[in-house]
Design a protein around this motif. Structure first.
Motif, PDB file in Angstrom:
ATOM      1  N   LYS A  58       3.403 -40.784  49.773  1.00 47.95           N
ATOM      2  CA  LYS A  58       2.861 -42.121  49.534  1.00 47.95           C
ATOM      3  C   LYS A  58       3.915 -43.160  49.914  1.00 47.95           C
ATOM      4  CE  LYS A  58       0.480 -44.925  46.072  1.00 47.95           C
ATOM      5  NZ  LYS A  58      -0.769 -44.930  46.868  1.00 47.95           N
ATOM      6  N   PHE A  59       3.605 -43.992  50.923  1.00 47.71           N
ATOM      7  CA  PHE A  59       4.516 -45.026  51.403  1.00 47.71           C
ATOM      8  C   PHE A  59       4.037 -46.394  50.912  1.00 47.71           C
ATOM      9  CE2 PHE A  59       4.981 -41.539  54.275  1.00 47.71           C
ATOM     10  CZ  PHE A  59       6.258 -41.595  54.798  1.00 47.71           C
ATOM     11  N   ASN A  60       4.937 -47.141  50.328  1.00 44.48           N
ATOM     12  CA  ASN A  60       4.675 -48.543  49.991  1.00 44.48           C
ATOM     13  C   ASN A  60       5.958 -49.301  50.294  1.00 44.48           C
ATOM     14  OD1 ASN A  60       3.706 -50.953  49.067  1.00 44.48           O
ATOM     15  ND2 ASN A  60       3.382 -50.299  46.957  1.00 44.48           N
ATOM     16  N   ILE A  61       6.154 -49.632  51.582  1.00 44.82           N
ATOM     17  CA  ILE A  61       7.449 -50.115  52.053  1.00 44.82           C
ATOM     18  C   ILE A  61       7.282 -51.252  53.055  1.00 44.82           C
ATOM     19  CG2 ILE A  61       8.588 -47.884  51.713  1.00 44.82           C
ATOM     20  CD1 ILE A  61       8.253 -47.335  54.697  1.00 44.82           C
ATOM     21  N   ALA A  62       8.395 -51.922  53.328  1.00 45.09           N
ATOM     22  CA  ALA A  62       8.499 -52.881  54.432  1.00 45.09           C
ATOM     23  C   ALA A  62       9.888 -52.672  55.033  1.00 45.09           C
ATOM     24  CB  ALA A  62       8.326 -54.312  53.949  1.00 45.09           C
ATOM     25  N   PHE A  80      -3.086 -32.678  58.589  1.00 44.20           N
ATOM     26  CA  PHE A  80      -2.727 -33.931  57.936  1.00 44.20           C
ATOM     27  C   PHE A  80      -3.952 -34.848  57.842  1.00 44.20           C
ATOM     28  CE2 PHE A  80       1.349 -32.455  59.462  1.00 44.20           C
ATOM     29  CZ  PHE A  80       2.243 -32.851  58.482  1.00 44.20           C
ATOM     30  N   PHE A  81      -4.105 -35.450  56.667  1.00 43.61           N
ATOM     31  CA  PHE A  81      -5.107 -36.493  56.470  1.00 43.61           C
ATOM     32  C   PHE A  81      -4.336 -37.788  56.182  1.00 43.61           C
ATOM     33  CE2 PHE A  81      -7.189 -32.560  55.413  1.00 43.61           C
ATOM     34  CZ  PHE A  81      -8.454 -32.687  55.968  1.00 43.61           C
ATOM     35  N   ALA A  82      -4.460 -38.753  57.082  1.00 42.07           N
ATOM     36  CA  ALA A  82      -3.699 -39.997  56.961  1.00 42.07           C
ATOM     37  C   ALA A  82      -4.635 -41.164  56.672  1.00 42.07           C
ATOM     38  CB  ALA A  82      -2.920 -40.264  58.250  1.00 42.07           C
ATOM     39  N   TYR A  83      -4.161 -42.080  55.833  1.00 45.18           N
ATOM     40  CA  TYR A  83      -4.941 -43.292  55.547  1.00 45.18           C
ATOM     41  C   TYR A  83      -3.972 -44.462  55.418  1.00 45.18           C
ATOM     42  CZ  TYR A  83      -8.679 -46.227  53.677  1.00 45.18           C
ATOM     43  OH  TYR A  83      -9.633 -47.209  53.495  1.00 45.18           O
ATOM     44  N   CYS A  84      -4.130 -45.429  56.304  1.00 40.50           N
ATOM     45  CA  CYS A  84      -3.281 -46.618  56.314  1.00 40.50           C
ATOM     46  C   CYS A  84      -4.066 -47.776  55.698  1.00 40.50           C
ATOM     47  CB  CYS A  84      -2.860 -46.947  57.746  1.00 40.50           C
ATOM     48  SG  CYS A  84      -1.722 -48.340  57.853  1.00 40.50           S
ATOM     49  N   THR A  85      -3.626 -48.233  54.549  1.00 42.39           N
ATOM     50  CA  THR A  85      -4.269 -49.377  53.902  1.00 42.39           C
ATOM     51  C   THR A  85      -3.791 -50.682  54.511  1.00 42.39           C
ATOM     52  OG1 THR A  85      -4.364 -48.125  51.832  1.00 42.39           O
ATOM     53  CG2 THR A  85      -4.734 -50.491  51.682  1.00 42.39           C
ATOM     54  N   GLN A  86      -2.515 -50.703  54.900  1.00 41.22           N
ATOM     55  CA  GLN A  86      -1.937 -51.924  55.457  1.00 41.22           C
ATOM     56  C   GLN A  86      -0.739 -51.556  56.322  1.00 41.22           C
ATOM     57  OE1 GLN A  86      -0.505 -54.635  52.447  1.00 41.22           O
ATOM     58  NE2 GLN A  86      -0.710 -56.415  53.750  1.00 41.22           N
ATOM     59  N   ASN A 127       4.275 -55.105  55.793  1.00 44.71           N
ATOM     60  CA  ASN A 127       4.019 -54.328  54.592  1.00 44.71           C
ATOM     61  C   ASN A 127       3.238 -53.087  54.994  1.00 44.71           C
ATOM     62  OD1 ASN A 127       5.255 -56.155  52.805  1.00 44.71           O
ATOM     63  ND2 ASN A 127       3.410 -57.398  52.699  1.00 44.71           N
ATOM     64  N   PHE A 128       3.782 -51.929  54.660  1.00 45.61           N
ATOM     65  CA  PHE A 128       3.209 -50.667  55.098  1.00 45.61           C
ATOM     66  C   PHE A 128       2.777 -49.865  53.879  1.00 45.61           C
ATOM     67  CE2 PHE A 128       3.804 -46.201  56.657  1.00 45.61           C
ATOM     68  CZ  PHE A 128       2.793 -46.225  57.619  1.00 45.61           C
ATOM     69  N   THR A 129       1.468 -49.760  53.698  1.00 45.84           N
ATOM     70  CA  THR A 129       0.900 -48.980  52.599  1.00 45.84           C
ATOM     71  C   THR A 129       0.131 -47.827  53.221  1.00 45.84           C
ATOM     72  OG1 THR A 129       0.664 -51.022  51.322  1.00 45.84           O
ATOM     73  CG2 THR A 129      -0.476 -49.084  50.504  1.00 45.84           C
ATOM     74  N   PHE A 130       0.593 -46.610  52.967  1.00 43.09           N
ATOM     75  CA  PHE A 130       0.136 -45.473  53.758  1.00 43.09           C
ATOM     76  C   PHE A 130       0.203 -44.210  52.912  1.00 43.09           C
ATOM     77  CE2 PHE A 130       1.219 -42.031  56.781  1.00 43.09           C
ATOM     78  CZ  PHE A 130       0.185 -42.155  57.712  1.00 43.09           C
TER      79      PHE A 130
END
Length: 340
Positions: A58-62, A80-86, A127-130
């Protein structure tokens, strides 16, 4: 909570990320958390290890600079199942020359039947939410088929598809339900570490089920999840965050539509796609959930809680609270606090 300084007792990827980005790596109840050094950026990366060959990142970074990173997979047949929120990122396996972009709000399947690495690029200044769920195909799908004479036909079809389709990237249709469930993984589990962690892990298992269901429907049934555009879905997601953060405001259809410049019909369609409910029911549910949190974590009386979530009628609040939790607010607080 313990600090981690060597690779001896932890999965390699999270330690390699620490070497690449710096920061402080800690472990709590089997969850590894890397808090970034300010020289590299801000935010944190978490790694959860679930049963049956499932690992979650879980990535929540900048980041201050672009990150190029090689994920070491569990096995050659990892999926891999990837989901990019932002934010923006790109993936490729070692036998591909081309990087594939992971689009916001669009589940991405990364088939990796031939390799032991996946390469990722994360762009800076965003902002990277992934969220990235890795499964060991053999271990995971065997958990469904072992000692099961009547194996699920859909699972068999998926296994056969994965065997015949080697390394490549598949973009699925935009899906807000995944975003909605991922919001639940952002809870602060420090106040209730065990139950919070169990809830997070069970939520990720449900999210994996959503991935597989959408993957199967699009491959075999030509079924599309949503008709809304990416920009419309992103507006609904941002509006969801606004309501969750400000449950005490008087949210009306008109005020919400004006906030994101969307028609009432589109707004309701978006909430149906993301939350499987109406706007009014979603607002009501968020208020009750906020009230439940206040009951457990504060000394506010019932009337104060009613006011703090934007309601004016105590009797109405008690009615909707009991409908959700099958218990009056007063009794709910008493029973819950007596458990600890």
């Amino acid at each position: 909570m313990s600090n981690i300084t060597t690779i001896d007792t932890l999965p390699k990827n999270i330690f390699k990320l620490k070497e690449k980005l710096g920061g402080v790596l800690t472990e709590t109840k089997g969850v590894y958390t890397l808090k970034l050094d300010e020289l590299c950026g801000k935010g944190e990366i978490k790694q959860y290890i679930l049963n049956n060959g499932i690992v979650v990142y879980k990535f929540n970074i900048a980041l201050n600079n672009d990150l190029v990173f090689e994920f070491e997979t569990q096995a050659k047949d990892s999926l891999f199942f990837a989901y990019c929120t932002q934010g923006t990122s790109f993936f490729k396996s070692n036998d591909n020359e081309k990087y594939n972009k992971t689009e916001e709000l669009r589940p991405t399947i990364l088939l990796n039947n031939l390799n032991t690495q996946q390469n990722i690029i994360i762009k800076k200044d965003l902002n990277f939410t992934f969220d990235l769920i890795e499964i060991n195909n053999t271990e995971y799908f065997n958990s469904f088929t072992q000692n099961n004479v009547n194996a699920n036909l859909e699972i068999e079809n998926l296994v056969n598809y994965l065997k015949t389709h080697k390394s490549h990237t598949k973009l699925n249709a935009y899906n807000l339900k995944v975003s909605d469930k991922l919001r639940e993984t952002n809870i602060d589990s420090t106040t209730t570490p065990l139950t919070g962690l169990l809830k997070t892990k069970s939520t990720y298992l449900y999210i994996l089920a959503l991935y597989l269901e959408q993957f199967y429907n699009e491959v075999y049934n030509n079924k599309i999840t949503s008709t809304l555009s990416k920009s419309e879905l992103q507006k609904v997601r941002l509006l969801t965050d606004f309501i969750v953060t400000n449950p005490e405001l008087q949210h009306t259809i008109n005020s919400l539509c004006q906030k994101i410049s969307m028609s009432p019909a589109k707004l309701q369609e978006g909430f149906k796609a993301m939350h499987d409910t109406t706007v009014a029911d979603f607002v009501r549910n968020i208020r009750v959930e906020k009230a439940e949190k206040l009951l457990l974590e504060t000394d506010l009386n019932i009337s104060e809680i009613v006011y703090s979530i934007g309601l004016t009628s105590r009797s109405y609040f008690c009615k909707i609270f009991k409908h959700k939790y099958n218990c009056s607010p007063k009794r709910y607080r008493k029973i819950s606090l007596n458990k600890y």
